[in-house]
Write an enzyme that holds these catalytic residues in place. Structure first.
Site, short mmCIF file in Angstrom:
data_model
loop_
_atom_site.label_atom_id
_atom_site.label_comp_id
_atom_site.label_asym_id
_atom_site.label_seq_id
_atom_site.Cartn_x
_atom_site.Cartn_y
_atom_site.Cartn_z
N LYS A 50 -6.77 3.27 -3.11
CA LYS A 50 -7.11 3.23 -1.69
C LYS A 50 -7.42 4.64 -1.24
O LYS A 50 -6.70 5.58 -1.58
CB LYS A 50 -5.96 2.64 -0.88
N LYS A 84 -10.01 0.15 -2.28
CA LYS A 84 -9.87 -0.14 -0.86
C LYS A 84 -10.33 1.07 -0.08
O LYS A 84 -9.76 2.16 -0.21
CB LYS A 84 -8.43 -0.48 -0.50
N ASP A 95 0.87 -1.18 0.00
CA ASP A 95 0.00 0.00 0.00
C ASP A 95 0.90 1.23 0.00
O ASP A 95 1.55 1.53 1.01
CB ASP A 95 -0.91 0.02 1.24
#
Length: 213
Positions: free
Chosen positions: A152, A181, A90
Site C-alpha cells: 500500500k 493499494k 493495513d
C-alpha cells in the site's frame, strides 16, 4: 475491468469519526458494493455488527499512522483486531528501520503481523512519500517475501499520497506476486481509473461515493 466500486476500500480514519459516521460508512459500503470499509481499530466490532451478513469486508489499521510501534505491539494489535472481527489489516511498515537497512527486522515484523492475521489479508503501507527510489524497491521486495497480500502506497497522513509513478514502480517490482493499494489523495473517478490502469488492485479513499457518482 471489474466494477469500479469493487476496487475501493471506503475509508474513514479521522480521529474525530463518530459511531454515526462509521454507520453511514458501512451503509454506503453495502449500497455501493465497496470492497471494504477501512476504519480505526476502536470501531472494528461495531462495523462488523453492521457488515456481518454483507459482502464488504472490515479493514482496520496496525501501527497507524507512523509505523513506529514495536513488533510485539503490532502483533498484539493485529491479533486483537482479528479477534474483534477484522477481515483485513493495513499495517504501517517501520520506515526508520528500512532507512537504516535493518531489513531483517522490517521483514520479521511484517511476518509477525501476517501470522497474527491468521490467513486474513494483510496490506503493508510503505509510505512512499518518505522513501527514495532505492528504498521503495527494497520495501517492495521485503513485502513480496513476507507473505503479505498487498503493498500500500500511503497512510494519507504524511507529506503526500499516492502517485502514478510510484504505483508503476511498485508494479514493476512486485509483478503479480502481491496486490497494490493506492491510497492518499485520490478523489475523482478519473484519478481512480488511472491508478487501476497503472497497476493498483485496490483504491483507498474517503471519497468513494463521490468517485462513483
Amino acid at each position: 475491468m471489474n466494477s469500479l466500486s469493487s476496487f475501493i476500500d471506503h475509508t474513514n480514519l479521522s480521529s474525530d469519526a463518530l459511531h454515526s459516521d462509521i454507520k453511514i460508512l458501512c451503509k454506503e459500503a453495502i449500497q455501493y458494493k465497496f470492497a471494504s470499509v477501512c476504519i480505526n481499530p476502536v470501531y472494528v466490532s461495531y462495523a462488523k455488527s453492521i457488515l456481518k451478513d454483507e459482502n464488504p469486508k472490515v479493514c482496520s489499521v496496525v501501527g497507524f499512522p507512523l509505523g513506529a510501534d514495536s513488533e510485539e505491539m503490532k502483533y498484539a494489535e493485529a491479533r486483537f483486531l482479528i479477534f474483534q472481527g477484522a477481515d483485513e489489516i493495513d499495517m504501517v511498515m517501520n520506515i526508520a528501520f528500512l532507512k537504516e537497512r535493518k531489513l531483517d527486522l522490517v521483514k520479521n515484523e511484517i511476518k509477525k503481523v501476517v501470522e497474527a492475521a491468521d490467513g486474513n489479508c494483510v496490506k503493508v503501507i510503505i509510505e512512499t512519500s518518505l522513501l527514495n527510489q532505492d528504498e521503495k524497491s527494497l520495501a517492495c521486495n521485503i513485502v513480496g517475501e513476507s507473505g503479505a497480500a498487498f503493498v500500500k502506497t500511503s497512510t494519507g497522513f504524511s507529506s503526500s499520497g499516492a502517485t502514478l509513478e510510484d504505483v508503476r514502480l511498485i508494479k514493476k517490482m512486485v509483478g503479480d506476486r502481491v496486490g497494490i493499494k493506492a491510497s492518499g489523495g485520490i478523489k475523482t473517478k478519473n484519478e481512480a481509473v488511472k491508478f487501476i490502469e497503472a497497476g493498483a488492485s485496490r483504491i483507498g479513499t474517503s471519497k468513494g461515493v463521490e468517485i462513483l457518482l
